[in-house]
Each structure stands twice: as structure tokens, then as C-alpha cells.
Design a protein around this motif. Structure first.
Motif, PDB file in Angstrom:
ATOM      1  N   PHE A  97      -9.022 -10.660   1.558  1.00  0.00           N
ATOM      2  CA  PHE A  97      -8.512  -9.923   2.711  1.00  0.00           C
ATOM      3  C   PHE A  97      -9.448 -10.069   3.912  1.00  0.00           C
ATOM      4  O   PHE A  97      -9.004 -10.215   5.048  1.00  0.00           O
ATOM      5  CB  PHE A  97      -8.321  -8.453   2.359  1.00  0.00           C
ATOM      6  N   GLY A  98     -10.731 -10.043   3.654  1.00  0.00           N
ATOM      7  CA  GLY A  98     -11.689 -10.208   4.739  1.00  0.00           C
ATOM      8  C   GLY A  98     -11.576 -11.556   5.408  1.00  0.00           C
ATOM      9  O   GLY A  98     -11.690 -11.661   6.638  1.00  0.00           O
ATOM     10  N   ALA A  99     -11.336 -12.590   4.620  1.00  0.00           N
ATOM     11  CA  ALA A  99     -11.241 -13.942   5.161  1.00  0.00           C
ATOM     12  C   ALA A  99     -10.070 -14.095   6.121  1.00  0.00           C
ATOM     13  O   ALA A  99     -10.093 -14.954   7.014  1.00  0.00           O
ATOM     14  CB  ALA A  99     -11.102 -14.953   4.018  1.00  0.00           C
ATOM     15  N   TYR A 100      -9.052 -13.250   5.964  1.00  0.00           N
ATOM     16  CA  TYR A 100      -7.866 -13.333   6.818  1.00  0.00           C
ATOM     17  C   TYR A 100      -7.813 -12.220   7.860  1.00  0.00           C
ATOM     18  O   TYR A 100      -6.768 -11.969   8.452  1.00  0.00           O
ATOM     19  CB  TYR A 100      -6.600 -13.321   5.959  1.00  0.00           C
ATOM     20  N   GLY A 101      -8.931 -11.547   8.061  1.00  0.00           N
ATOM     21  CA  GLY A 101      -8.966 -10.501   9.078  1.00  0.00           C
ATOM     22  C   GLY A 101      -8.255  -9.226   8.685  1.00  0.00           C
ATOM     23  O   GLY A 101      -7.978  -8.387   9.551  1.00  0.00           O
ATOM     24  N   GLN A 102      -7.964  -9.063   7.402  1.00  0.00           N
ATOM     25  CA  GLN A 102      -7.289  -7.852   6.928  1.00  0.00           C
ATOM     26  C   GLN A 102      -8.343  -6.836   6.485  1.00  0.00           C
ATOM     27  O   GLN A 102      -8.464  -6.493   5.300  1.00  0.00           O
ATOM     28  CB  GLN A 102      -6.338  -8.207   5.779  1.00  0.00           C
ATOM     29  N   LEU A 103      -9.124  -6.365   7.447  1.00  0.00           N
ATOM     30  CA  LEU A 103     -10.253  -5.490   7.154  1.00  0.00           C
ATOM     31  C   LEU A 103      -9.811  -4.190   6.494  1.00  0.00           C
ATOM     32  O   LEU A 103     -10.457  -3.713   5.555  1.00  0.00           O
ATOM     33  CB  LEU A 103     -11.040  -5.198   8.433  1.00  0.00           C
ATOM     34  N   GLY A 104      -8.743  -3.606   6.990  1.00  0.00           N
ATOM     35  CA  GLY A 104      -8.260  -2.352   6.417  1.00  0.00           C
ATOM     36  C   GLY A 104      -7.947  -2.485   4.941  1.00  0.00           C
ATOM     37  O   GLY A 104      -8.302  -1.616   4.130  1.00  0.00           O
ATOM     38  N   ARG A 105      -7.279  -3.571   4.582  1.00  0.00           N
ATOM     39  CA  ARG A 105      -6.944  -3.798   3.175  1.00  0.00           C
ATOM     40  C   ARG A 105      -8.212  -4.036   2.351  1.00  0.00           C
ATOM     41  O   ARG A 105      -8.311  -3.591   1.198  1.00  0.00           O
ATOM     42  CB  ARG A 105      -5.993  -4.989   3.039  1.00  0.00           C
ATOM     43  N   ALA A 106      -9.155  -4.765   2.929  1.00  0.00           N
ATOM     44  CA  ALA A 106     -10.412  -5.028   2.232  1.00  0.00           C
ATOM     45  C   ALA A 106     -11.138  -3.721   1.926  1.00  0.00           C
ATOM     46  O   ALA A 106     -11.649  -3.517   0.814  1.00  0.00           O
ATOM     47  CB  ALA A 106     -11.302  -5.943   3.073  1.00  0.00           C
ATOM     48  N   LEU A 107     -11.163  -2.817   2.896  1.00  0.00           N
ATOM     49  CA  LEU A 107     -11.838  -1.537   2.711  1.00  0.00           C
ATOM     50  C   LEU A 107     -11.080  -0.646   1.725  1.00  0.00           C
ATOM     51  O   LEU A 107     -11.697   0.147   0.995  1.00  0.00           O
ATOM     52  CB  LEU A 107     -11.996  -0.824   4.055  1.00  0.00           C
ATOM     53  N   ASP A 108      -9.768  -0.783   1.688  1.00  0.00           N
ATOM     54  CA  ASP A 108      -8.968  -0.034   0.707  1.00  0.00           C
ATOM     55  C   ASP A 108      -9.336  -0.464  -0.713  1.00  0.00           C
ATOM     56  O   ASP A 108      -9.440   0.372  -1.621  1.00  0.00           O
ATOM     57  CB  ASP A 108      -7.479  -0.258   0.940  1.00  0.00           C
ATOM     58  N   VAL A 109      -9.529  -1.768  -0.895  1.00  0.00           N
ATOM     59  CA  VAL A 109      -9.904  -2.270  -2.219  1.00  0.00           C
ATOM     60  C   VAL A 109     -11.305  -1.771  -2.591  1.00  0.00           C
ATOM     61  O   VAL A 109     -11.565  -1.403  -3.737  1.00  0.00           O
ATOM     62  CB  VAL A 109      -9.867  -3.813  -2.266  1.00  0.00           C
ATOM     63  N   LEU A 110     -12.213  -1.753  -1.615  1.00  0.00           N
ATOM     64  CA  LEU A 110     -13.555  -1.230  -1.862  1.00  0.00           C
ATOM     65  C   LEU A 110     -13.487   0.234  -2.295  1.00  0.00           C
ATOM     66  O   LEU A 110     -14.212   0.660  -3.205  1.00  0.00           O
ATOM     67  CB  LEU A 110     -14.421  -1.359  -0.606  1.00  0.00           C
ATOM     68  N   GLN A 111     -12.611   0.984  -1.657  1.00  0.00           N
ATOM     69  CA  GLN A 111     -12.442   2.395  -2.014  1.00  0.00           C
ATOM     70  C   GLN A 111     -11.924   2.520  -3.448  1.00  0.00           C
ATOM     71  O   GLN A 111     -12.381   3.383  -4.210  1.00  0.00           O
ATOM     72  CB  GLN A 111     -11.472   3.066  -1.034  1.00  0.00           C
ATOM     73  N   ASP A 112     -10.973   1.659  -3.817  1.00  0.00           N
ATOM     74  CA  ASP A 112     -10.450   1.664  -5.188  1.00  0.00           C
ATOM     75  C   ASP A 112     -11.551   1.292  -6.183  1.00  0.00           C
ATOM     76  O   ASP A 112     -11.604   1.830  -7.296  1.00  0.00           O
ATOM     77  CB  ASP A 112      -9.288   0.681  -5.316  1.00  0.00           C
TER      78      ASP A 112
END
Length: 229
Positions: A97-112
Motif C-alpha cells: 500500500f505504501g508503494a502505491y501512495g495508499q498511506l491510509g490503508r498502510a496505516l490501517d494494516v499497521l493498526q491491525d
């Protein structure tokens, strides 16, 4: 006929080169294999890793706008097939997600990741997850979020490593935050960790771009001394 190990071995090799379409095709073959082979977590992880490592053309990554969405479908497919996600899957998803600029999704996964006690107990993967979130923040040109990730690491006592500092120094330098990059480099030097050549190069470059030539020369000379030890 190929077994699960054969499929995973090939997928792992292909993923290193960012051949996500080939990886996805292999996973589909695995799913349709009538010999009883079932997709396993490691197979999905490899495809997600391949998506994150899309091929390059010159200095630019060649990516379709919706390529990351294939990763979303894969994660949904894992849930549908009841394929267990592991810590590696979470880390690779953050990177993708980070590689594609989907920061919000990346942070959601970190939260999970943080919400799962088993994942948290894997100290190495936990560090990797936060490092991936740092990189995702900088890839989205959000250095403020990167600082928040570091603050969270400190608050939760997540272990860091040399890549944590290298990512921060490089990211802050690229984002023209030369004062913070210098401070981070000094923090590394003050600790037991040894700064890498990349850290010095990024700081020197940021200082030169900011017109801080004397300071840039100072850190260049410092790099020659520190890296020779």
C-alpha cells in the motif's frame, strides 16, 4: 505434479523481480489445481510482495493506477478461503500500500498488526511493520506522519534497527527537513549504532540544496572519518 512447496518456491523467486502478473497467474493455477493443492499463506505473501515490487523503467516504477487493488482482492480472497494471515503478510501489505501512495490503508494494516497479540510478540516483524509504515509515509511525502510513527514506536517500546534510522534520515532529507535529518543523524552517532553511508550522503545532499555549504562540508568530512572506523 507440482505440490504446494513447488508453487511457493517459484512464487518466491518471481516476486523478487516484481513480476506481479506472473505471480498472480501462478496463484490462480494453484487455486485451480485439481490434484488437491491448496493456496497457503506463503503463496499469497509472495504475490503481495510482487505487487509492491512492480518493475522499473529507468528510475520510475511502471505501475497501473489500479495495480494495488489486486492486493486488496488478494487479501479479501484470503479471508474468503480462510487462509490465515501471518505477520509477514501484514508487513508485505503495508509495503504494498505504501508503494502505491495508499498511506491510509498502510496505516490501517499497521493498526491491525498492533491489535494482534501474536503479531506483536514477533519482535523482528513488528520492527519491520513500523519501518514499512515509515517508508509509506515518506513515499506519500508525509514526513509529519513519519514522525508520528516514530513517536508511536517509542511509546510502545517497539525495537528499532539501522533501517529505521536510515529511512528517517533519508526521508527527512528528501522532504527538505534538513534540520531534523541532521538531528536524527546526530542521534544515531550518539547511540551505539553506526551511521550508514546512505545517511551521510542524504544529509549532505539536503544541506547542499538548502544552501548550507559549510555544514555540508562538515558532514562530508565527518562521514569520511566515521565510515573509516
Amino acid at each position: 505434479r507440482p505440490n504446494a512447496y513447488n508453487y511457493v518456491s517459484i512464487l518466491s523467486a518471481v516476486s523478487r523481480y516484481g513480476m506481479w502478473e506472473t505471480s498472480l497467474d501462478l496463484l490462480n493455477r494453484m487455486q485451480q489445481d485439481k490434484s488437491g493443492v491448496k493456496p497457503v499463506t506463503a503463496a499469497y505473501n509472495s504475490v503481495i510482495r510482487a505487487i509492491a515490487r512492480a518493475p522499473r523503467e529507468g528510475t520510475k516504477r511502471k505501475r497501473e493506477m489500479d495495480t494495488w487493488q489486486h492486493g486488496v482482492v488478494l487479501l479479501e480472497d484470503m479471508s474468503r478461503r480462510r487462509v490465515q494471515r501471518d505477520a509477514i503478510c501484514m508487513v508485505e501489505s503495508i509495503r504494498m500500500f505504501g508503494a502505491y501512495g495508499q498511506l491510509g490503508r498502510a496505516l490501517d494494516v499497521l493498526q491491525d498488526f498492533e491489535a494482534n497479540e501474536k503479531f506483536r510478540s514477533d519482535r523482528m516483524r513488528r520492527t519491520h511493520a513500523y519501518n514499512a509504515a515509515l517508508e509509506a509515509s515518506f513515499l506519500s511525502f508525509n514526513w509529519q506522519q513519519a514522525l508520528r510513527v516514530v513517536q508511536q514506536m517509542n511509546a510502545l517500546k517497539v525495537e528499532d534497527n539501522f533501517y529505521t534510522y536510515e529511512t528517517m534520515v533519508s526521508g527527512l532529507s528528501v522532504n527538505a527537513q534538513w534540520e531534523r535529518a541532521v538531528q536524527m543523524l546526530e542521534d544515531v552517532r550518539a547511540s551505539k549504532k553506526k551511521p550508514t553511508e546512505k545517511m551521510f550522503l542524504k544529509v549532505v545532499s539536503a544541506l547542499e540544496k538548502a544552501g548550507k555549504d559549510k555544514l555540508a562540508s562538515k558532514y562530508y568530512e565527518m562521514s569520511l572519518q566515521d565510515l573509516s572506523l
